[in-house]
Scaffold this active site. Structure first.
Site, PDB file in Angstrom:
ATOM      1  N   ASP A 179     -61.363  55.934-146.863  1.00 49.19           N
ATOM      2  CA  ASP A 179     -59.980  56.406-146.874  1.00 49.19           C
ATOM      3  C   ASP A 179     -59.454  56.262-145.439  1.00 49.19           C
ATOM      4  OD1 ASP A 179     -58.159  58.617-148.657  1.00 49.19           O
ATOM      5  OD2 ASP A 179     -57.894  58.703-146.484  1.00 49.19           O
ATOM      6  N   ASP A 208     -55.279  54.673-149.592  1.00 48.80           N
ATOM      7  CA  ASP A 208     -54.156  54.692-148.647  1.00 48.80           C
ATOM      8  C   ASP A 208     -54.348  53.753-147.454  1.00 48.80           C
ATOM      9  OD1 ASP A 208     -56.168  56.229-147.613  1.00 48.80           O
ATOM     10  OD2 ASP A 208     -55.026  58.113-147.598  1.00 48.80           O
ATOM     11  N   HIS A 213     -57.822  58.280-143.754  1.00 48.09           N
ATOM     12  CA  HIS A 213     -57.908  59.559-143.035  1.00 48.09           C
ATOM     13  C   HIS A 213     -59.373  59.980-142.863  1.00 48.09           C
ATOM     14  CE1 HIS A 213     -53.904  59.699-145.082  1.00 48.09           C
ATOM     15  NE2 HIS A 213     -53.534  60.090-143.876  1.00 48.09           N
ATOM     16  N   HIS A 243     -60.574  66.407-147.840  1.00 46.54           N
ATOM     17  CA  HIS A 243     -60.037  67.294-146.801  1.00 46.54           C
ATOM     18  C   HIS A 243     -60.260  68.782-147.076  1.00 46.54           C
ATOM     19  CE1 HIS A 243     -58.259  63.942-144.758  1.00 46.54           C
ATOM     20  NE2 HIS A 243     -57.429  63.648-145.736  1.00 46.54           N
TER      21      HIS A 243
END
Ligand SMILES: [Zn+2]
Length: 338
Positions: free
Chosen positions: A155, A247, A157, A110
């Site tokens: 991931d 996650d 995200h 990110h």
């Protein structure tokens, strides 16, 4: 390691380290220096500057010098490890004939060039890919060519920082599998329509695959195989970089909002992947990097498949060594040479 860090520090211009004899507390990044030299009494200006660089909420700037020095060291360690992993694969330096290298603490997808976000202060992935792009490949005719990197992200995200870094180039194919849900972090990117910068070489080299909540091992791996084999066949990368965010595991505490009992911002739904499912994605990718073809890489049956078809004990005849992954950190970064 120290050698990798020394190498990285030399490449991270305009960043600099002031690691003098006074001790580690004098280690400052440029942004911190800029912030410290401002009038600290001007809280509004300070907050504006911190917000501009994402140093708030889940990426706070520590308030004391010692903690800030540790944060800078942490950034160098995370980035240095992935940089070192990438360096191991580059041909001229590949003395140990490394096919696959893993940074168990990497995958900070990110972070942007000048902005932290989503618990990510430094984007080790972008730096590792840039290290790989420094190398050249030799084609069948013996001609030197610029190397290409396939980046895959599983991931839950979207990998907003990595996408932005390579949005205009055709040397990096970015493929992200992430949860599709309105308002789910980072919320501003990860859409199918984002295919690369229009009117640049990068258009067509960015692939977003938004997926629903609750996806399980069987569906995910089936899709992963199909997509990854297709990408490898069409893009023919020299290297594959895989970000394995943990996650997507069933019941992930942060995604489901169970990390803090007072956290009501989560929708309470994530993916339903198992550690074995994530490990299977790693194994498939590692097998590709080890030179195996699609036909040679079979799929191990997951629990759901075994339940559906108990009598089919021989659904998999894999002879490759099993890849086991233990996840005591939330992300990891795998880089492999093809
Ligand atoms: Zn994540």
């Amino acid at each position: 390691n120290d050698t990798a860090l020394d190498s990285l520090e030399g490449d991270l211009a305009p960043f600099s380290l002031n690691d003098d004899e006074e001790g580690e507390q004098d280690i400052l990044s440029p942004n911190e220096t800029e912030i410290q030299t401002r009038d600290s009494s001007n809280d509004a200006l300070m907050q504006k500057l911190l917000a501009e660089h994402g140093l708030e909420d889940d990426c706070p700037l520590p308030t004391d010098d010692y903690s800030r020095a540790l944060l800078w060291k942490y950034c160098l360690s995370v980035a240095g490890a992935s940089w070192h992993a990438a360096s191991l694969l580059v041909e001229s330096e590949n003395e140990h004939h490394t096919d696959v290298a893993i940074n168990w603490g990497g995958g900070r997808h990110h972070a942007h060039a000048d902005k932290a976000g989503g618990f990510c202060y430094v984007n080790d992935i972008v730096l590792a890919i840039k290290r790989l792009l420094q190398s050249q490949s030799v084609d069948e005719a013996g001609t030197l060519a610029s190397s290409r990197v396939l980046y895959i992200d599983i991931d839950i995200h979207h990998c907003d920082g990595v996408q932005q870094a390579f949005y205009s180039t055709d040397r990096v194919m970015t493929a992200s599998f992430h949860r599709n849900s309105p308002g789910f972090f980072p919320a501003t990117s990860g859409f199918v329509r984002e295919k690369g910068e229009i009117d640049t070489a990068g258009f067509g080299y960015n692939l977003n695959v938004p997926l629903p909540t609750g996806i399980d091992d069987v569906t995910f791996i089936r899709m992963y195989r199909k997509m990854v084999f297709g990408l490898v066949n069409s893009f023919d990368p020299d290297f594959i970089v895989l970000c394995v965010g943990a996650d997507g595991l069933e019941g992930d505490a942060l995604v489901t909002g169970k990390l803090h009992s007072t956290d009501h911002s989560s929708t309470g739904e994530g993916w339903s992947l198992s550690p074995e499912g994530l490990a299977e994605c790693v194994r498939i990718t590692s097998s590709l990097c080890a030179g195996l073809s699609e036909e040679m890489i079979c799929t191990r049956p997951m629990k759901e498949e075994k339940k559906e078809n108990q009598s089919d004990e021989t659904a998999s005849d894999c002879s490759n060594p099993e890849t086991k992954a233990t996840h005591d950190s939330r992300e990891s970064l795998q880089v492999g040479k093809r």
